[in-house]
Design a protein around this motif. Structure first.
Motif, PDB file in Angstrom:
ATOM      1  N   UNK A  57       0.831  -1.207   0.000  1.00 32.52           N
ATOM      2  CA  UNK A  57       0.000   0.000   0.000  1.00 32.52           C
ATOM      3  C   UNK A  57       0.864   1.256   0.000  1.00 32.52           C
ATOM      4  N   UNK A  58       1.906   1.240   0.813  1.00 32.25           N
ATOM      5  CA  UNK A  58       2.794   2.400   0.886  1.00 32.25           C
ATOM      6  C   UNK A  58       3.562   2.582  -0.421  1.00 32.25           C
ATOM      7  N   UNK A  59       3.963   1.484  -1.035  1.00 35.07           N
ATOM      8  CA  UNK A  59       4.659   1.580  -2.334  1.00 35.07           C
ATOM      9  C   UNK A  59       3.719   2.137  -3.401  1.00 35.07           C
ATOM     10  N   UNK A  60       2.469   1.673  -3.413  1.00 38.67           N
ATOM     11  CA  UNK A  60       1.492   2.178  -4.394  1.00 38.67           C
ATOM     12  C   UNK A  60       1.204   3.662  -4.160  1.00 38.67           C
ATOM     13  N   UNK A  61       1.094   4.052  -2.895  1.00 35.23           N
ATOM     14  CA  UNK A  61       0.867   5.463  -2.570  1.00 35.23           C
ATOM     15  C   UNK A  61       2.060   6.310  -3.012  1.00 35.23           C
ATOM     16  N   UNK A  62       3.253   5.796  -2.794  1.00 37.66           N
ATOM     17  CA  UNK A  62       4.486   6.506  -3.174  1.00 37.66           C
ATOM     18  C   UNK A  62       4.502   6.777  -4.675  1.00 37.66           C
ATOM     19  N   UNK A  63       4.114   5.774  -5.455  1.00 38.99           N
ATOM     20  CA  UNK A  63       4.118   5.922  -6.914  1.00 38.99           C
ATOM     21  C   UNK A  63       2.951   6.790  -7.373  1.00 38.99           C
ATOM     22  N   UNK A  64       1.768   6.576  -6.797  1.00 44.70           N
ATOM     23  CA  UNK A  64       0.582   7.320  -7.226  1.00 44.70           C
ATOM     24  C   UNK A  64       0.709   8.814  -6.933  1.00 44.70           C
ATOM     25  N   UNK A  65       1.314   9.160  -5.819  1.00 41.64           N
ATOM     26  CA  UNK A  65       1.447  10.577  -5.447  1.00 41.64           C
ATOM     27  C   UNK A  65       2.714  11.230  -6.003  1.00 41.64           C
ATOM     28  N   UNK A  66       3.430  10.507  -6.830  1.00 44.44           N
ATOM     29  CA  UNK A  66       4.670  11.000  -7.459  1.00 44.44           C
ATOM     30  C   UNK A  66       5.675  11.509  -6.418  1.00 44.44           C
ATOM     31  N   UNK A  67       5.814  10.755  -5.370  1.00 44.25           N
ATOM     32  CA  UNK A  67       6.719  11.153  -4.298  1.00 44.25           C
ATOM     33  C   UNK A  67       8.184  11.013  -4.693  1.00 44.25           C
ATOM     34  N   UNK A  68       8.443  10.329  -5.805  1.00 37.31           N
ATOM     35  CA  UNK A  68       9.828  10.225  -6.280  1.00 37.31           C
ATOM     36  C   UNK A  68      10.369  11.593  -6.663  1.00 37.31           C
ATOM     37  N   UNK A  69       9.495  12.508  -7.063  1.00 35.38           N
ATOM     38  CA  UNK A  69       9.946  13.866  -7.374  1.00 35.38           C
ATOM     39  C   UNK A  69      10.460  14.572  -6.132  1.00 35.38           C
ATOM     40  N   UNK A  70      10.001  14.168  -4.976  1.00 31.19           N
ATOM     41  CA  UNK A  70      10.495  14.761  -3.734  1.00 31.19           C
ATOM     42  C   UNK A  70      11.958  14.423  -3.539  1.00 31.19           C
TER      43      UNK A  70
END
Length: 142
Positions: A70-83
């Motif tokens: 769930x946390x991995x999906x949230x990370x990808x869905x919210x584009x947290x990699x840009x952070x």
């Protein structure tokens, strides 16, 4: 008309034109890059920002397997990699470095005494400071 009046007339008409703003920008550009600290400060700021961003990205990479689905999906869905590419800490350090570069630009001129020559050549202090502000802003933006 007396002889004295005819001699003074051409000298009174020979008033120097005010400095063009383009000339002020060129002078400030030369003064900024004549400081030894300018390239080193810019390089240091760049390296610190890159180090902060790489450290943050490495942290996410290292702990990625420990995240649940769930946390991995949230990370990808919210584009947290840009952070990871634009961290808040790196932004704050960058602001501190750029404010130090701006302060060095002004203080360096006062420290060497070059400010007296600058204001003797261009008494319009607001124009000088506006040119200095534009040059420092352009350099730090790039």
């Amino acid at each position: 008309m007396t002889a004295l009046a005819s001699v003074r007339a051409p000298a009174e008409l020979a008033v120097e034109p005010p400095a063009r703003f383009r000339d002020l920008l060129a002078a400030e550009w030369i003064k900024l890059w004549s400081l030894r600290s300018t390239p080193w400060s810019l390089l240091g700021a760049e390296l610190v920002v890159i180090a902060f961003n790489v450290g943050y990205a490495w942290d996410h990479y290292r702990y990625w397997p420990t995240f649940d689905r769930e946390h991995q999906a949230y990370f990808i869905a919210e584009r947290m990699a840009l952070w990871d590419a634009f961290t808040t800490n790196a932004g704050m350090v960058l602001m501190l470095c750029f404010s130090a570069i701006g302060a060095l630009t002004v203080v360096g001129e006062y420290g060497t005494g070059m400010i007296r020559t600058t204001f003797a050549a261009v008494p319009a202090r607001r124009s000088v400071m506006a040119a200095k502000l534009l040059v420092v802003t352009a350099v730090t933006t790039v």
